[in-house]
Design an enzyme around this catalytic site. Structure first.
Site, PDB file in Angstrom:
ATOM      1  N   LYS A  52      41.721 -15.785  83.928  1.00 56.42           N
ATOM      2  CA  LYS A  52      41.894 -16.653  83.511  1.00 56.42           C
ATOM      3  C   LYS A  52      41.524 -16.742  82.390  1.00 56.42           C
ATOM      4  CE  LYS A  52      42.769 -21.583  84.133  1.00 56.42           C
ATOM      5  NZ  LYS A  52      42.737 -22.757  83.917  1.00 56.42           N
ATOM      6  N   GLU A  84      32.935 -10.172  88.877  1.00 61.14           N
ATOM      7  CA  GLU A  84      33.902  -9.487  89.464  1.00 61.14           C
ATOM      8  C   GLU A  84      35.477  -8.726  89.362  1.00 61.14           C
ATOM      9  OE1 GLU A  84      31.069 -12.544  91.628  1.00 61.14           O
ATOM     10  OE2 GLU A  84      32.512 -12.345  89.462  1.00 61.14           O
ATOM     11  N   GLY A 116      41.227 -23.362  89.785  1.00 60.72           N
ATOM     12  CA  GLY A 116      41.312 -22.332  90.449  1.00 60.72           C
ATOM     13  C   GLY A 116      41.686 -22.354  91.982  1.00 60.72           C
ATOM     14  N   ARG A 117      41.241 -23.445  91.881  1.00 62.55           N
ATOM     15  CA  ARG A 117      41.310 -23.394  93.780  1.00 62.55           C
ATOM     16  C   ARG A 117      42.679 -23.920  93.947  1.00 62.55           C
ATOM     17  NH1 ARG A 117      37.136 -26.362  92.143  1.00 62.55           N
ATOM     18  NH2 ARG A 117      37.071 -28.326  91.950  1.00 62.55           N
ATOM     19  N   GLU A 167      34.111 -27.009  97.155  1.00 62.19           N
ATOM     20  CA  GLU A 167      34.230 -26.492  95.864  1.00 62.19           C
ATOM     21  C   GLU A 167      34.806 -28.273  95.044  1.00 62.19           C
ATOM     22  OE1 GLU A 167      34.350 -21.901  93.714  1.00 62.19           O
ATOM     23  OE2 GLU A 167      36.244 -23.664  93.139  1.00 62.19           O
ATOM     24  N   HIS A 219      36.720 -17.773 123.309  1.00 65.99           N
ATOM     25  CA  HIS A 219      35.871 -17.293 123.432  1.00 65.99           C
ATOM     26  C   HIS A 219      34.596 -16.746 122.549  1.00 65.99           C
ATOM     27  CE1 HIS A 219      38.589 -16.184 126.562  1.00 65.99           C
ATOM     28  NE2 HIS A 219      39.209 -16.233 125.637  1.00 65.99           N
ATOM     29  N   LYS A 249      26.054 -17.964  88.786  1.00 64.77           N
ATOM     30  CA  LYS A 249      26.401 -16.323  87.781  1.00 64.77           C
ATOM     31  C   LYS A 249      25.730 -16.392  86.799  1.00 64.77           C
ATOM     32  CE  LYS A 249      31.445 -17.928  88.104  1.00 64.77           C
ATOM     33  NZ  LYS A 249      32.382 -18.503  87.431  1.00 64.77           N
TER      34      LYS A 249
END
Length: 547
Positions: free
Chosen positions: A206, A212, A267-268, A353, A384, A512
């Protein structure tokens, strides 16, 4: 005590919860043979059975009273009306506007946002069609065969999960890849497999400042220019999903190829926006709009259904019941089949979040449990691995089992085996197996009494582990859209009960900030007193091995 925990509705649920802790699910089914029909609903193409939750009619009545006292439905209406329910950031929360297929007006500060939403969708269609039809070509005149989405968090998890889920709907001739991790091996390994003349990069950030994402994007840019040898070629191979025109242009991306979104898109919750561009490239814009339609169908149910029939409301209340009154600390999400294998990771962000908060909307520390730890994995693999703890561990772990009934890849009896395994797990978690049954089974197998006495306690399953099951006919864009929207709204409901802001995420900021402070120190001998002793010791270890 907080105002919430002092409330009569909360106190009644505390008392009721103590009573229900000793009630076994198998007894509830014996007492109420129609339970499976009573506690199941079909909404937006999903069949949701929550009859194996530790609830009764009294439980739901008390939870509905709590919801009424907390104004959950009024808060829902405020969200749909564009009110700024994200109070710490003074923002509306309108991912529902992104998939508003009925196109009814949704206002923010008195302005209808739908024209802008539709304009971006139109630009996405124009762009994706040009790629699919071969009108958008690379710098050497060749068609695009590979799309690489560079993003992180909500700019990665949602599109990646949906592309996996809808792999059977992928259009021929186009592959989609995702790069999120800052670890150099992720992008380096991918770039080795790509032809730069046929590769399109989608840089999703954005602000166009995410550390990153921009680091990986510049790595991709250098790799591309090593082959193309011409910066003017960048605009045919890089597009942006961002709102920062200046930074996008400085990167070399033509801002005509920049797709924006709004500050009321968290964002999510952003896969429904231009962040979903990789989805649209992968399955086509028609498929992307079908995804939006499935979510919109769930939105309309949540917005209009009466409380006693409102599935997201009910499931959100059950989540609160399990966490705040039965003491469950986690929620296991167990999709059966590999297509939804990334759903648990996606829901980790969506839930943790959103509701991983310890301060309420009034700025007060809460005195009750909020968001559960969300985890899980694909069945049957998990059977398993970690299912042992579900069946015989010491923790109460509510689970969600999810499956499509039909498969796009029919091979022999494998889909039937998959569904049989899933149903067996829900049944075993509910019923368990008592000592008498274990002993009888071992005697019937001819096992001697000494062995039975020694081994039988280890074969006992207490059962009474709550679960819900979500089924849909087939993995379609509509089903996936409805499923994601169902989880989004139940997360909202739980947050509204807990009186927290489910739409900020201040908890991600401190790390951050500290990473920025630490970056210049990596690989160097630490200066005493620069950081805490533990961090300085770790920096010293890194320095010793740094090349």
């Amino acid at each position: 005590m907080s105002r919430l925990t002092r409330s009569p509705a909360w106190q009644k649920l505390v008392h009721h919860g103590e009573q229900m802790k000793s009630v076994h699910l198998s007894d509830l089914f014996t007492q109420h043979p129609e339970r499976a029909q009573t506690y199941a609903q079909q909404v937006a193409g999903l069949h949701v059975d929550y009859s194996k939750q530790r609830i009764t009619r009294d439980t739901l009545d008390l939870l509905q009273q709590l919801a009424a006292d907390c104004g959950v439905l009024a808060r829902r209406d405020a969200m749909f009306a564009g009110e700024k329910i994200n109070t710490t950031e003074d923002r509306s929360v309108l991912h529902v506007a992104l998939r508003n297929r009925s196109n009814h007006p949704i206002l923010v500060d008195g302005e209808n946002v739908m024209p802008e939403v539709n304009e971006v969708l139109g630009r996405m269609r124009q762009f994706t069609d040009s790629v699919h039809e071969g009108r958008w070509l690379g710098y050497s005149g060749e068609r695009i065969t590979d799309v690489v989405n560079i993003g992180i968090g909500g700019s990665d998890l949602g599109p990646r999960m949906v592309c996996d889920a809808l792999a059977s709907h992928g259009l021929p001739g186009l592959r989609v890849h995702f790069v999120a991790n800052i670890a150099p091996s992720e992008i380096a390994s991918l770039l080795k497999t790509l032809d730069p003349a046929r590769t399109l990069f989608v840089v999703a950030s954005k602000t166009f400042t995410t550390q990153e994402t921009l680091t990986n994007a510049h790595t991709a840019r250098r790799w591309f220019l090593d082959h193309a040898q011409n910066e003017s070629a960048i605009e045919k191979h890089f597009v942006a999903v961002s709102t920062n025109h200046k930074a996008v242009a400085a990167f070399g991306i033509n801002t005509d190829n920049m797709f924006g979104f709004w500050d009321w898109v968290g964002g999510r919750y952003s896969l429904w926006s231009a962040i979903g561009l990789p989805i649209a490239l992968y399955i086509g814009m028609d498929g992307f709009e079908r995804l939006l339609e499935g979510a919109h169908a769930m939105d309309e149910h949540f917005r209009q259904a009466p409380a006693e029939q409102n599935l997201p409301l009910i499931l959100g209340l059950v989540d609160v019941w399990n966490s705040s009154f039965l003491g469950a600390e986690t929620l296991a999400v167990l999709p059966y089949g590999t297509r939804l294998g990334r759903l648990p990771a996606y829901l980790q962000q969506a839930s943790m979040e959103s509701n991983g908060k310890s301060v309420d909307l009034d700025g007060q520390r809460v005195d009750y449990a909020t968001g559960p730890v969300v985890w899980g994995g694909a069945g049957t693999n998990g059977q398993h691995a970690f299912y042992q703890l579900l069946h015989q561990g010491t923790r109460l772990i509510p689970t969600d089992f999810i499956a499509s009934i039909r498969t796009h890849s029919p091979i022999g009896e494998q889909q039937a085996m998959l569904l049989a395994n899933m149903l067996a797990q829900t049944r075993a978690l509910m019923l368990g197996r008592g000592l008498d049954a274990v002993v009888a089974e071992m005697k019937a197998a001819g096992i001697d009494d000494e062995t039975i006495a020694r081994v039988s306690p280890h074969r006992v399953f207490l059962g009474n582990q709550p679960s819900s099951t979500i089924l849909f006919p087939q993995m379609t864009p509509e089903a996936v859209g409805a499923l994601i929207a169902l989880y989004e709204h139940r997360i909202f409901v739980a947050g509204a009960i807990w009186h927290i802001d489910s739409y900020d995420q201040w908890g991600v900021e401190l790390g951050k900030q500290m990473a920025g402070e630490l970056l210049p120190a990596i690989g160097k001998a630490p200066v005493a007193g620069s950081f805490d002793p533990s961090t300085e010791a770790l920096l010293s270890t890194i320095h010793k091995h740094w090349v």
